[in-house]
Design an enzyme around this catalytic site. Sequence first.
Site, PDB file in Angstrom:
ATOM      1  N   CYS A  54       0.806  -1.227   0.000  1.00  0.00           N
ATOM      2  CA  CYS A  54       0.000   0.000   0.000  1.00  0.00           C
ATOM      3  C   CYS A  54       0.837   1.274   0.000  1.00  0.00           C
ATOM      4  O   CYS A  54       0.706   2.110  -0.895  1.00  0.00           O
ATOM      5  CB  CYS A  54      -0.929   0.009   1.200  1.00  0.00           C
ATOM      6  SG  CYS A  54      -2.144  -1.323   1.231  1.00  0.00           S
ATOM      7  N   HIS A  87      -2.431   6.739   4.414  1.00  0.00           N
ATOM      8  CA  HIS A  87      -1.358   5.747   4.593  1.00  0.00           C
ATOM      9  C   HIS A  87       0.019   6.232   4.135  1.00  0.00           C
ATOM     10  O   HIS A  87       0.872   5.431   3.747  1.00  0.00           O
ATOM     11  CB  HIS A  87      -1.708   4.434   3.882  1.00  0.00           C
ATOM     12  CG  HIS A  87      -1.136   3.232   4.577  1.00  0.00           C
ATOM     13  ND1 HIS A  87      -1.262   1.956   4.092  1.00  0.00           N
ATOM     14  CD2 HIS A  87      -0.416   3.125   5.719  1.00  0.00           C
ATOM     15  CE1 HIS A  87      -0.671   1.103   4.894  1.00  0.00           C
ATOM     16  NE2 HIS A  87      -0.143   1.796   5.896  1.00  0.00           N
TER      17      HIS A  87
END
Length: 629
Positions: free
Chosen positions: A75, A138
Site C-alpha cells: 500500500c 497511509h
Amino acid sequence: MKVLVWMLVLVLVVVGVVSSEGVDAPPNVLVLLADDLGIGDLGCYGNTTINTPNIDRLASEGVRLTHHLSAAAYCTPSRAALLTSRFPTRYGMDANRVLQIPVILHTTSNAALPKDEVTIAEAFQAANYTTALVGKWHLGMECSFLGKSCLGPSNHGFHSFFGIPTTLFFEFGEPGSFWVFPLWKMMNRALIATWLIIMCSLMFGYYKKILKASHIMAILLISHFLFIFLWFTFNHCNFTSGASTLSWAAYVLLLPFRLLDGNPARPPSTSSVRVSEWFRTNYNSFLFRDNKLVEKPIQLEGLTQKLVQESTQFLTSRAKDNRPFFLMHSFTHVHTPMFSARHWKGRSRHGRYGDNVEELDEGVGAILDTLRELGLEKNTLVYFTSDHGGHLEAVEPGTMERIGGHNGRFKGGKGQGGSEGGIRVPGLYRWPGILPTGVTVDVPTSLMDLMPTVLSLTGLPNITQLVPRSADKELDGVDISRLLTEYNVVEERGKNEHTGKDQHPTRRIFLHHCQEDVHAMRLYTGEHVYKMYLYRHQWHKGSTQCGWGPMNYCPCFTQIYNLTTQPMLYDLIQDPYEDYPPITHNTSEYKAVTRELLAYLQQWRDRVYFPPSQISSWGNFMWRFWVQP
C-alpha cells in the site's frame, strides 16, 4: 421607457448566457482508488460471478487498460508512487533489508511522504483547483506534540481530508481488553517470579536493616515502573509473536527475559507485525477530518457509505461555484478485515469478500451518479484503479473462509516484487466526448503515468511549470494521453479493440522493485512485451501463493530464487500468464533482450540515488506516544 429598459436588460441577460455557454469551463478530475482489489474481481476484466455493474460501466464508457502496472505490491509505496509519478525508493518510502517493514504501521510514525516531493494534488492546487482526499491516506500523518495537529495530506496539496490515517487492521473489529495477564505466557510467569523475588529481597533487607526506607521506596518505584513497562510490552506489543514496536534499546532491556524463550541472540522479527486488539484499536483506529481526530475507534459498519457521502457532498458544493476540482476518493475496500453495511451482507456468491467488492462497486456508482445529477459528468475526467493486486492468502481469523482477492490467471499477489498478480491492476479512464468509448488498450502503462497524463489531458502546463521546485525531480511515469485519445479501431466480435501502436513510445522499460532491489524488468518494443526476472518467488507446489492465514502473504524479501546469474525471460505477448517454459538461454532473442535490460539496469544504478528507508527505520517504526492523537 420602462419597457425599453426591461427589454435591454433581457437582451443583456441572454447575451451573457450565450457567451458563458461558449466558454469552456476548466475540466475536473476524479480519481477512484480501490485497496487490494484484484484484476480478476471485476466483470470488465472477465469475472462472471461478482456483480460490478458501475465499474463495468466506466469501462464501457471509456478506455480500459489491460496491461496497467502498480509501482509496488504494498500500500504505502504504491500510493506514494501514484501521487508523485516517481518510484518510492527514490525518497525512502519503501522497506530496507534490515527491518523489512514495507508499510507505515502507526498514525504516530515518523515516516511520511517527504515534503519536497511534489504530488498531483499540489499540481492541481497550483492550477487553482480545489483539492480533496476522502478515504485512506497511509503516507504519514506528521502529528505534532500531543497530537494537537496531524497535517498529513494537507502538507501535500489537499485542501481537505476526511478519512483514515493508515490502513485497516484485523484488530479494528475486536476492541479487546487493556487489563490482560495470561499466565500461559512464559514472559508473564517470569515477571511474577521476578516481582516476588524483589519483594522478598526488600523485606529481608528492611528486616536486617541493610536497606533504609528511602532506598526501599526508590527501588519499589523503579521496579514497579519497569514491571508495568514490561507487562505492557509483553501483552500489548506481543514481543514474542514475531513482532515488536520497540527500539533496540527496549530489546536490550528485554534480553534477560528472552533467554527464557531460548532466543537470546536474535533481535525480534518484524516480518509480520502484531500487537494486541486493544493497542491497535486505541492507537490506530481513527477517522480524521482535516487535521483533527473526529472518531475513535472507527465504526466499520457503514464506513464505506460515510466516505461516499463525504465525496458526494464535496461534489455538490463544487457544483455551486466555477472553480474546478481534483477529488481523490480512496476506498478502504477490499482490504482486510471484511465488513459491510447490513444491506450488503450475504448477497454475493463469494461470501464476505464478494460482498465487499459489490459494496465497493455501489460506492463507485453513487459517486458517478452524483456527477451526472449535478451536470458535472461531461466535464470530469475519471480514473479508476487499485493500489496493487489481490491478497491471495487472506482468510477470516478462526475460520477458513477466503477473504482475499483474485488476480485472474496472473501468478502471485500482494507483497511480491515482480510477480504479475501483485502488480497487474485494473485501469479505467473516462471523459465523455474527449476519450473514446469501449476501447481496450493492451500497451503496458503504469499508475505513475497519472500525473503527466492528466495534466496533459486537462490542458494544464507540465509539473515543472506549475511547481517550479519540481525541476530536479525526474518523473518515472510518462504522458500516455496520445495512447488514450489517438487510436486505431478495429471491429472484433462487435467490440472496439485497440492495439495502441503508433500512439505510444515504441520502446519503454519498466522496473519492478522489492525494497531497493529490482526483482524484474519489462521491455515494451511495440511488437513484444518482454519480462525478465532477476528474482522470483518460491511458491507452494502447484500454487502461486504462500499458504493460508489472516496475516499470510508472500513477502518479496523471502522465499525467492536468485536468477541474477541467468535471468528468466518471457514474452508476455506470446505467454501472458507465464504458463510455458521461458525463452531459451542460448537464443539470439534471449541474449539481445537480456543484454539491453541488464545494461539499462546498470546505468540506472549508477545514476539514481536511493536514500535510507524511512519506513524501516527503528526511529520511525516505533510507536511515538508523545504525538498520539
